[in-house]
Design an enzyme around this catalytic site. Structure first.
Site, PDB file in Angstrom:
ATOM      1  N   HIS A 139      36.411  40.768  60.153  1.00  0.00           N
ATOM      2  CA  HIS A 139      35.218  40.230  59.501  1.00  0.00           C
ATOM      3  C   HIS A 139      35.126  38.708  59.620  1.00  0.00           C
ATOM      4  O   HIS A 139      36.122  37.988  59.581  1.00  0.00           O
ATOM      5  CB  HIS A 139      35.210  40.626  58.025  1.00  0.00           C
ATOM      6  N   ASP A 140      33.895  38.243  59.813  1.00  0.00           N
ATOM      7  CA  ASP A 140      33.563  36.817  59.805  1.00  0.00           C
ATOM      8  C   ASP A 140      34.182  36.031  60.955  1.00  0.00           C
ATOM      9  O   ASP A 140      34.239  34.801  60.911  1.00  0.00           O
ATOM     10  CB  ASP A 140      33.958  36.170  58.465  1.00  0.00           C
ATOM     11  N   GLY A 145      40.636  37.991  59.837  1.00  0.00           N
ATOM     12  CA  GLY A 145      39.378  37.516  59.301  1.00  0.00           C
ATOM     13  C   GLY A 145      39.169  36.021  59.444  1.00  0.00           C
ATOM     14  O   GLY A 145      40.098  35.225  59.310  1.00  0.00           O
TER      15      GLY A 145
END
Length: 256
Positions: free
Chosen positions: A119-120, A137
């Site tokens: 994520h991200d 992440g």
């Protein structure tokens, strides 16, 4: 060109000349650009926007929920550019609400089997991620960077443009542009000279990068003094300026 066994949500938007293989699943709020090929059993979840001419191979899972216990179902996205190749069993997560809500993949990347992009994360253009490489992440990967097989990048780490991360290396700090690291606990091993030659860097440019590397890693000088030396070199080299800018914006500190 859409196999009758594929499941496509009514809200998905599919471009022209798109191929969707058997048993592929394309979920709600997914956009797929012209000329893409989606392999059998691939799963694309939304909200996800995928550009043109991407190839997503069998069993890849793209746009899935972030593997973050803080994620509470908030609306987040995955954005994929053009011309990427994503091989079998790759997993790419959407962003998280407190991390910018967006995972972003650039253009013309080569993402091999079993890679995980969390994520991200931000991946630039023309990157290569070999088998089982993992971005935790919020990690960032600059243009033309290469991750060897089983390389692991710690959360929030940045890998500079044209850097090379050796097979199985575990990276827990920022790696400047052009630098090559290797070993289990990654350590600097020079610059990615061969890669730079393949990309058309001439001898003068490579020599300037080597001088900057020696100042940063071999001089034994404190970082504050090295910055001044790099600033002087940057007057005649955009590549050294790129290294200096990276150092100035390092969040986790440099791998030295």
């Amino acid at each position: 060109m859409i196999h009758p066994t594929a499941l496509i949500d009514a809200t998905a938007r599919i471009g022209e000349r798109v191929e969707v293989g058997p048993y592929a699943i394309i979920g709600a709020e997914v956009q797929i650009g012209d000329g893409c090929r989606i392999g059998p059993h691939a799963v694309i979840s939304g909200p996800t926007r995928i550009g043109r001419d991407n190839v997503i191979h069998a069993h890849a899972t793209v746009g899935n929920d972030p593997q973050d216990k803080k994620f509470a179902g908030e609306r987040t996205e995955l954005l994929v550019g053009d011309g990427n190749t994503i091989f079998e069993f790759t997993t790419i997560s959407r962003g998280t609400g407190d991390g910018g809500a967006l995972t972003r993949i650039g253009n013309h990347n080569w993402i091999m089997a079993y890679v995980h992009i969390a994520h991200d994360c931000v991946v630039g253009d023309h990157c290569i991620l070999a088998n089982n490489a993992t971005l935790a992440g919020h990690a960032e990967l600059g243009d033309w960077a290469i991750l060897g097989g089983f390389a692991g990048i710690h959360q929030f780490c940045k890998i500079g443009a044209h850097a090379f991360i050796g097979m199985g290396s575990l990276v827990n700090a920022d790696v400047p542009p052009f630098v090559m690291v290797a070993d289990k606990y990654a350590a600097p091993r020079g610059i990615n000279a061969e890669g730079l030659k393949r990309r058309g860097f001439d001898a003068e440019r490579i020599a300037a990068i080597k001088r900057a590397y020696r100042a940063l890693y071999l001089s034994g000088k404190p970082l504050a003094e090295v910055r001044g030396q790099l600033a002087a070199g940057a007057a005649d080299s955009q590549d050294v300026q790129l290294m200096l800018d990276f150092i100035e914006h390092s969040g986790r500190g440099l791998l030295r």
